[in-house]
Write an enzyme that holds these catalytic residues in place. Structure first.
Site, PDB file in Angstrom:
ATOM      1  N   SER A   1     -32.672   8.515 -29.331  1.00  0.00           N
ATOM      2  CA  SER A   1     -32.960   7.276 -29.208  1.00  0.00           C
ATOM      3  C   SER A   1     -34.636   7.227 -29.182  1.00  0.00           C
ATOM      4  O   SER A   1     -35.114   8.213 -28.554  1.00  0.00           O
ATOM      5  CB  SER A   1     -32.536   6.451 -27.867  1.00  0.00           C
ATOM      6  OG  SER A   1     -30.889   6.510 -27.903  1.00  0.00           O
TER       7      SER A   1
HETATM    8  N1  SAH Z   1     -28.532  10.007 -25.759  1.00  0.00           N
HETATM    9  C1  SAH Z   1     -28.429  10.941 -26.585  1.00  0.00           C
HETATM   10  C2  SAH Z   1     -28.626   9.976 -28.091  1.00  0.00           C
HETATM   11  C3  SAH Z   1     -27.278   9.073 -28.274  1.00  0.00           C
HETATM   12  S1  SAH Z   1     -26.882   8.954 -29.952  1.00  0.00           S
HETATM   13  C4  SAH Z   1     -29.845  11.490 -26.570  1.00  0.00           C
HETATM   14  O1  SAH Z   1     -30.636  11.564 -25.746  1.00  0.00           O
HETATM   15  O2  SAH Z   1     -30.336  12.086 -27.484  1.00  0.00           O
HETATM   16  C5  SAH Z   1     -25.227   8.491 -29.497  1.00  0.00           C
HETATM   17  C6  SAH Z   1     -24.302   9.951 -29.184  1.00  0.00           C
HETATM   18  O3  SAH Z   1     -23.110   9.294 -28.870  1.00  0.00           O
HETATM   19  C7  SAH Z   1     -24.081  10.588 -30.433  1.00  0.00           C
HETATM   20  O4  SAH Z   1     -24.420  12.120 -30.068  1.00  0.00           O
HETATM   21  C8  SAH Z   1     -22.679  10.631 -30.699  1.00  0.00           C
HETATM   22  O5  SAH Z   1     -22.316  11.699 -31.258  1.00  0.00           O
HETATM   23  C9  SAH Z   1     -22.208  10.228 -29.233  1.00  0.00           C
HETATM   24  N2  SAH Z   1     -20.743   9.494 -29.419  1.00  0.00           N
HETATM   25  C10 SAH Z   1     -20.350   8.820 -30.068  1.00  0.00           C
HETATM   26  N3  SAH Z   1     -19.100   8.137 -29.566  1.00  0.00           N
HETATM   27  C11 SAH Z   1     -18.767   8.828 -28.657  1.00  0.00           C
HETATM   28  C12 SAH Z   1     -17.743   8.799 -27.685  1.00  0.00           C
HETATM   29  N4  SAH Z   1     -16.618   7.899 -27.696  1.00  0.00           N
HETATM   30  N5  SAH Z   1     -17.917   9.717 -26.405  1.00  0.00           N
HETATM   31  C13 SAH Z   1     -18.796  10.587 -26.375  1.00  0.00           C
HETATM   32  N6  SAH Z   1     -19.899  10.693 -27.299  1.00  0.00           N
HETATM   33  C14 SAH Z   1     -19.966   9.769 -28.320  1.00  0.00           C
END
Ligand code: SAH
Length: 247
Positions: free
Chosen positions: A96
């Site tokens: 993000s």
């Molecule tokens: N917080 C992260 C960025 C998040 S991007 C950072 O600091 O880099 C969103 C992330 O959520 C992605 O890596 C994606 O694979 C994950 N994601 C999506 N659906 C999910 C779920 N149901 N459970 C866990 N992770 C999930």
């Protein structure tokens, strides 16, 4: 006159040979840049994207000044690590934008010792920011490869106290519940009920809610001491979707 404005007989701009050498002499992004250069970029990021935009929580500002964000992006994007936008981290996912990380962190009212659940580990950057503040971090990622990479990275950078699990964050982390705070960093159509259940009375949950390609809003849920949730919409955002089914 600027050298590039001098035209040669062929009508092409005259560029001194020394300028042509510049791209060769300049370090490739991320690879050979001095650590001091990233530190400088981080200071500028905190000043222009965090403090100037109204983030006030000192713990959040301090953590964002310390966590080496460039370590959380793939080598070829290191030059963009401190820019004011999300950056790809593979598997169609992104780290993000710095402002959004700071905003969501501040909204949780983070204090050392709080137990926090993050859904969507991604690069591990948000988890590192929370760990840097002194929170006890549990974070879940649905892509095994991202979870493994984030776990290694967090250990290497001495944020190994953050626990990374490969799983579907929709169900939360029942063995470690209840949590003082929950942060979801992927957009959901609705607030997953297990997450609400795993939030302590008096706790806060922040989550982007909305459609995958349409409007999403960052929503804050304040669970009253009586267990009743109060919901507030904070700001429009754009997140990758909360996925279902392990990858
Ligand atoms: N917080 C992260 C960025 C998040 S991007 C950072 O600091 O880099 C969103 C992330 O959520 C992605 O890596 C994606 O694979 C994950 N994601 C999506 N659906 C999910 C779920 N149901 N459970 C866990 N992770 C999930």
């Amino acid at each position: 006159m600027h050298p590039a404005r001098i035209l040669t007989k062929a009508g092409l701009p005259f560029v001194p040979a020394a300028l042509l050498l510049l791209p060769v002499l300049a370090p490739a992004p991320g690879e050979t840049q001095e650590p001091g250069e990233f530190e400088r970029q981080r200071r500028t990021m905190v000043r222009d994207q965090i403090v100037a935009t109204g983030i006030e929580d000192t713990a959040t500002i301090r953590a964002m000044s310390v966590v080496p964000r460039h370590e959380f992006v793939p080598a070829r994007y290191r030059g963009e690590a401190y820019a004011d936008h999300p950056v790809p981290i593979g598997y169609g996912q992104t780290i993000s934008q710095p402002y959004i990380v700071a905003f969501m962190t501040e909204v949780l009212r983070p204090r050392a010792g709080m137990k926090v659940l993050e859904v969507g580990t991604g690069s591990g950057y948000q988890a590192a920011v929370l760990a840097e503040i002194g929170l006890e971090v549990y974070t879940i990622e649905i892509f095994r490869a991202l979870a493994d990479a984030a776990r290694d990275r967090l250990r290497r950078l001495r944020y190994g106290s953050a626990e990374v699990r490969h799983g579907d964050g929709f169900f939360g982390w029942p063995e470690e519940a209840p949590f003082d705070a929950i942060i979801v960093t992927a957009a959901a159509g609705f607030i997953p009920p297990p997450l609400l259940e795993q939030l302590k009375p008096g706790g806060r949950l922040v989550i982007p809610v909305g459609s995958v390609y349409g409007v999403q809003n960052l929503v804050l849920v304040d669970k009253g001491e009586d267990g009743k949730p109060r919901t507030r919409t904070l700001l429009p955002v754009r997140f990758v979707p909360l996925l279902r089914g392990l990858r």
